[in-house]
Design a protein around this motif. Sequence first.
Motif, short mmCIF file in Angstrom:
data_model
loop_
_atom_site.label_atom_id
_atom_site.label_comp_id
_atom_site.label_asym_id
_atom_site.label_seq_id
_atom_site.Cartn_x
_atom_site.Cartn_y
_atom_site.Cartn_z
N UNK A 1 0.84 -1.21 0.00
CA UNK A 1 0.00 0.00 0.00
C UNK A 1 0.87 1.26 0.00
N UNK A 2 1.91 1.25 0.80
CA UNK A 2 2.77 2.42 0.87
C UNK A 2 3.55 2.62 -0.43
N UNK A 3 3.83 1.51 -1.11
CA UNK A 3 4.55 1.63 -2.37
C UNK A 3 3.76 2.36 -3.43
N UNK A 4 2.44 2.30 -3.36
CA UNK A 4 1.61 3.01 -4.33
C UNK A 4 1.05 4.32 -3.79
N UNK A 5 1.39 4.64 -2.53
CA UNK A 5 0.92 5.91 -1.96
C UNK A 5 1.64 7.08 -2.61
N UNK A 6 0.92 8.16 -2.81
CA UNK A 6 1.50 9.31 -3.51
C UNK A 6 2.31 10.17 -2.54
N UNK A 7 3.50 10.56 -2.97
CA UNK A 7 4.34 11.49 -2.23
C UNK A 7 4.87 12.51 -3.22
N UNK A 8 4.53 13.78 -3.08
CA UNK A 8 4.93 14.79 -4.07
C UNK A 8 6.44 15.01 -4.08
N UNK A 9 6.93 15.43 -5.20
CA UNK A 9 8.35 15.77 -5.31
C UNK A 9 8.62 17.02 -4.49
N UNK A 10 9.86 17.23 -4.08
CA UNK A 10 10.19 18.44 -3.30
C UNK A 10 9.78 19.71 -4.03
N UNK A 11 9.03 20.56 -3.32
CA UNK A 11 8.58 21.82 -3.89
C UNK A 11 7.27 21.75 -4.61
#
Length: 292
Positions: free
Chosen positions: A162-172
């Motif tokens: 689940x965490x592998x497909x969770x979205x995390x935005x790029x820096x900025x």
Amino acid sequence: MRVYFDEQGRALPDRPHRPGPLPPFGAELAEHLPGWTVQAGPLNPGRDLAELRSQTWGWGRLPWDTVSAPHIALALTGPDGERLLTVKTGIDAPIVLGAAKPDDLPDYDPRAVQVPALVALPSDVPPATVAAEETSLGPHCLQAVWEARTSAATHAVEALRRLGSAYAPAPGSPWGRGEIGSFDSPEDRNRAAWPHFETLIDQGPYLVAGIRVAATIEDRLDPAVGPDLRRLYVTETALDRLRELRDGWRDAAACIIGPPPKLTRYGSARRTCATKRHGPPAPNSRTARSLR
């Protein structure tokens, strides 16, 4: 460090204790259990009894507390790692046999684990009968430990997926921040994933070893499971690599954070004396590699 509390929530003193001598019943029981280790549990009021309570697994309500001790408490370890407790709460009370909790038992889903039920025997039962019940109970305890480890590892794998497909935005990037199922940064997602990696690092070797022991020749030749059994080395290699990363990070963290406060003065004095005598110490190669 473990801290034990009494029934009123007060911390109990951490006093050193030594296992007492085996009572006659325990010595005779050991004679009927070749290959097993039988050890008498300390029964001093306070920490000893709290620790005995913490060792029980699936016992429910216990007939002793941190003040009133049972008459006899024996810790038994079998040749395959079985851990059991034999307790007699009074001189004429029944003898109760049950599972003992392994030291490294992970957090697991209770619905997936069937801890064996307690076995109660009359107070005057001969040790040979108790020994027979212990050897019968041992495999059920091992099965419960296997189920607990499997449950914890399965939960860890599902969480990592689940965490592998969770979205995390790029820096900025402002997109996706604060949305359900997303993280504010890749670092936050990595921090959430790391406890599950640790579960796999700790429980994976037990599961791989158990699979190897349980696998038969027919299993290895079975086209449905044989290829997976032959690829177990891939899992072992991945676990070893994860363990190396964790150990390296712990070495680096210890180098950055430093020793515990109580040891700082002692360690500084030793380093100062060593520097005066021999010059500056050589860097630890493993720590240096980790920092790089």
